[in-house]
Structure formats: C-alpha cells, structure tokens
Design a protein around this motif. Structure first.
Motif, short mmCIF file in Angstrom:
data_model
loop_
_atom_site.label_atom_id
_atom_site.label_comp_id
_atom_site.label_asym_id
_atom_site.label_seq_id
_atom_site.Cartn_x
_atom_site.Cartn_y
_atom_site.Cartn_z
N UNK A 50 24.21 45.85 47.88
CA UNK A 50 24.20 45.85 46.42
C UNK A 50 25.61 46.07 45.87
N UNK A 51 26.47 46.74 46.66
CA UNK A 51 27.87 46.93 46.25
C UNK A 51 28.61 45.60 46.21
N UNK A 52 28.27 44.68 47.11
CA UNK A 52 28.89 43.36 47.11
C UNK A 52 28.49 42.58 45.86
N UNK A 53 27.24 42.76 45.46
CA UNK A 53 26.79 42.13 44.21
C UNK A 53 27.55 42.71 43.02
N UNK A 54 27.70 44.04 43.02
CA UNK A 54 28.45 44.69 41.95
C UNK A 54 29.89 44.18 41.92
N UNK A 55 30.46 44.01 43.09
CA UNK A 55 31.85 43.57 43.22
C UNK A 55 32.01 42.11 42.78
N UNK A 56 31.31 41.20 43.44
CA UNK A 56 31.58 39.78 43.24
C UNK A 56 30.82 39.15 42.06
N UNK A 57 29.63 39.65 41.78
CA UNK A 57 28.85 39.05 40.69
C UNK A 57 29.11 39.73 39.35
#
Length: 493
Positions: free
Chosen positions: A206-213
């Motif tokens: 979910x951190x990758x979603x927060x980061x990239x999206x």
C-alpha cells in the motif's frame, strides 16, 4: 460530561488527540517537555537556514485533509501544498540514476524501459496495492486494536487474504519483477516501517500505491507547517498547550490515574494520554504495579531503525540533487543486515538527502542549499562525536563522487543528530527514530495496547502503539484514542 484531559507530548499524535478530545467537549491541556511543540517534527533556524528536524516526506495527503475537514478547514487554509515532479531521484552509482515521475503513465513507460513486460505487471501490482491502501488506511488503521473481535467482520476476514498479510513484501515484489533496481525502488518505502522487506507483510505494498499513485508532496515553508496548522486547530478548540513542562510522574490511586506531576506540582486529571514515547511513559512515569509491560517485554520488541541526521547549509546550489534524493550506490542487503541482524554501525550505508531549497526559497538564503542528510542505523549503538564525524565525511565524499560536484568546502553550517539526541530530546527508547517495526507479530492487537490494563483512564498514542510508525499513522493514532475515550467516557457515561 466534560473531562479534564492531560496529554503528554505534542507530536502529531498528541496534537491530533488534543484537538479531537476538545472538539468532543473536554478540557484539554498538552504538556511538552521541550521549548517547542512538534515532537520529532520540530523545526529550527540557524545561519539563515530553516531545518525540519524529522519527517520530510508528505505522503497520503488525504489523511491530513480528512483531519482538517473535521474542524471545518482544508490544507490550503494553512499552507500551499505542491506535488513534486519528479517525485524523487535514486542514484545507483555515478551517472547512474532514475528519476521517478509524478505521472503514472510516465512511470509505466519508465518501468517498461527498465524491465520488459514490467508495465503490465506494475498495473496489476498497483491495483492490488490500491485495494490494500483503501482497506488498510480506510478501515484497519482506525481499529483501536484492543480485541480480536474488532476484526471479526466477514469483509475484513476475507480482506486478510487479499491484503497478503501472511506473505512478505520482498517475496510479493519478486513475484512481479526481477530487475534489481526496480526491486530496490519498490522496497525502499518499507524502510520507513522499520523492518527488512523479508519480514514486512506484503500488505504494505500500500506504501507503493501511496508513493506512485498518490504522489509525493511538499508544504511550502516545510513540514513544520503541519504542526503549526494543528496548533491553530487545537487553540480554536480551546486546547491549552504548555511547553517546558516535563512530566515527572503519573500519580495513581486504585485503578485510576489521578494527576500528573510537573516540577513537583500535581495537576489533577480525569484522563491521561501518553503520546510521548510509550516505553518512557510506562517504565519511567508509572510505578511498576501500574505498568502494562515489563522491561523484558520491551527489550524483546523489534524497533524501527534509529537515524544519523546531518542538517547542512551549503553556500552554493547543487545541480545534481532533487528535493528528495536516495543514494543506493552500495549494497542494499548488507546495510539492512547491519541494521537488523548484526546491529552494528554500517560499513558503507545507503543514505537519503532532502534539499527543500530546491522547492522552497524560504528555507535557505538566495543561492544557498539546505540539506537534510539521513542514514538509517541500528538502535542502541554507542553514539560518539568521532562516529558522527566519520559518517559526515563518508556521505560528503560519496555525494561529491556521485554528483561530480564539490560540496564539503562550501558547507557553512553543520549540525548532527543521532541516538543520544533521540533519547535526550524525545525519551526515545534505545534511540529509536520511528517506533516499532511493522512486522506481522507486531501488527494490530499484537502492538502495545493503546489503553492501560491497570488504570482505566490512562491511554497511549503515537508510533509505539496502533496503528504504527509514520506521520499519517501517528496523526490517526491521536484520533483513534480520542474516539476510544469518547466511547468509554463520553456523554452517555
């Protein structure tokens, strides 16, 4: 019925709890041991530079927005919020770097250029991560973690499998991607969660979603603008904030905390919230019979890393840095092993540089650069001046080599911050920077409880309890505690 609530500590969790409890009609006072509020998110000025002392990444903007909305505000009432583009740069060596675009379509093009077929895989990966984000940040983080029955909702039980709670994020990422650079970039946000990727649940993609999206943002004037916004809201709600107020003891009688002691003076309290370091509040401010946990319990807990930080002012602009720059030019796994396994000073660490002066003219004199340099390190290390000097020279040499620019000779201000400062300034257990590691056996009900088991009117907030480390979770922690207090002590009780 109005309660007199005393809150220990004025970080994100303490201020969020204060504003929320006051909004619920209570008489709230925040007690802060330092000269300035903000906890780890303090700010200081020196030689014309303004330095944020702690958090520097503004992720999950809706968490802040949702908090402000509760009080009839929006972020724009307090500061100008800009999305960084590119989001950040990652160096893998000299003349070898990747800039992460702020646009998702450009990110897909970038990963495809790094690894054939990766764009399609990334779309699937981020779709799964979006679900985790919406369930994790929308529901899980608002659970007080007091009983397993909170998670008995059939939707949440079904979600547990889709959330990849029982697989590591390291394995999850490698199921999708094989390029080492791509894997490192996707694993990097986990460093903020305080555990190796191999020990962190895959839910945290979910951190990758927060980061990239959702993107990387910056509040003009610095991260301290958030603290100032929260202070304004607290005062609007009638909260009293006292600085230079070091709480020496929580006084209890029977199963109730009755007061807190500051400078040998007792301040009567109906409810006490410890939003300072949980271990300190429990082990140092309470008599043994009132503690939830033993010292042995705390000693076995896996803590997030500590940090060695340098606040540096340079009398020049450094062309090859962005607002956020990660230096991944050395062995990623070796550094993680030195933090978590051997627990020693790193031989050749990865490090991170924030240069807010790239985005914000107010934080440095014209033509100068404001640098915040951070090395993640193990907790509980011997912190000596000679060690700090060694690592300052090391990061300066590496930065100069990789950027191809002279930097060190232009430094006109340098202040360091490490273990002994975390202990002195924040009572940080073993000099930790971010709280407890987000491992599976330290998640939800397995974290230290936000409620005292011995004193029914003592609660805890912050990064050592639910929901965990990081700025958005700390902000949410204060709101969760306020909601629990309302449930137990509100108008109907």
């Amino acid at each position: 019925m109005t309660k007199k609530i005393s809150i220990i500590g004025s970080g994100f969790a303490g201020l969020a709890a204060a504003a929320s409890c006051a909004q619920n009609g209570h008489d709230v006072t925040v007690f802060e041991k330092n000269h300035h509020i903000g906890g780890r998110a303090r700010q200081f000025e020196a030689e014309g530079f303004t330095f944020d002392m702690g958090p520097s990444w503004y992720w999950m903007p809706e968490v802040f927005e949702n908090f402000y909305t509760r009080f009839g505000h929006t972020a724009s009432d307090f500061y100008q919020l800009d999305r960084l583009s590119p989001s950040y740069r990652v160096y893998f060596g000299k003349d070898n770097f990747i800039d992460i675009p702020s646009n998702l379509e450009e990110i897909y093009e970038l990963v495809e250029s790094i690894e054939k077929g990766a764009a399609t895989k990334l779309k699937k990966f981020l779709k799964e991560a979006e679900y985790k984000y919406k369930v994790g940040m929308g529901e899980f983080v608002f659970k007080p973690g007091l009983s397993v029955t909170e998670f008995m909702d059939p939707r949440l039980i079904m979600s547990a499998f889709r959330l990849n709670m029982f697989q590591s994020i390291s394995k999850h990422i490698r199921q999708h991607f094989s390029n080492p650079k791509l894997i490192q970039i996707l694993e990097f946000p986990v460093l903020f969660l305080g555990a190796k990727p191999s020990e962190t649940p895959a839910m945290y993609s979910l951190m990758n979603y927060a980061d990239w999206s959702l993107g990387t943002w910056y509040p003009q004037g610095g991260m301290y603008k958030i603290i100032e916004a929260m202070e304004t809201i607290c005062k609007e709600q009638g909260v009293t904030i006292e600085t230079n107020a070091n709480v020496e003891q929580i006084v209890a009688n029977g199963n109730l905390a009755t007061s807190i002691r500051i400078n040998k003076k007792e301040i009567a309290s109906d409810i006490v919230i410890g939003s300072a370091d949980y271990h300190h509040v429990e082990q140092h401010l309470l008599k043994p019979k009132y503690r939830n946990y033993t010292e042995a319990y705390w000693d076995k807990k896996q803590l997030s890393p500590s940090c060695m930080i340098f606040y540096v002012g340079a009398k020049k602009k450094i062309a090859h840095l962005l607002h956020h720059t990660l230096f991944f030019d050395t062995d990623f796994d070796k550094h993680l092993g030195e933090i978590y396994d051997t627990k020693e000073w790193p031989s050749n660490p990865l490090f991170y540089v924030c240069a807010p002066s790239k985005t914000d003219d107010s934080v440095a004199p014209d033509g100068y650069e404001n640098l915040f340099i951070l090395i993640p390190v193990a907790v509980d290390l011997k912190d000596e001046e000679s060690t700090r000097e060694h690592y300052f020279n090391l990061v300066m040499d590496r930065m100069e080599h990789i950027t191809g620019e002279s930097i060190k000779e232009h430094v006109i201000y340098n202040r360091s911050f490490a273990h002994r400062d975390y202990i002195t300034d924040y009572n940080g257990y073993k000099g930790n920077a971010f709280g407890l590691a987000n491992t599976l056996n330290q998640t939800a009900i397995l974290k230290p409880s936000l409620r005292s088991k011995r004193l029914k009117n003592l609660f805890f907030a912050g990064q050592l309890t639910t929901p965990g480390p990081g700025v958005p979770p700390s902000l949410i922690s204060g709101q969760v505690v306020a909601a629990q207090i309302e449930k137990e002590f509100g108008q109907n009780h």
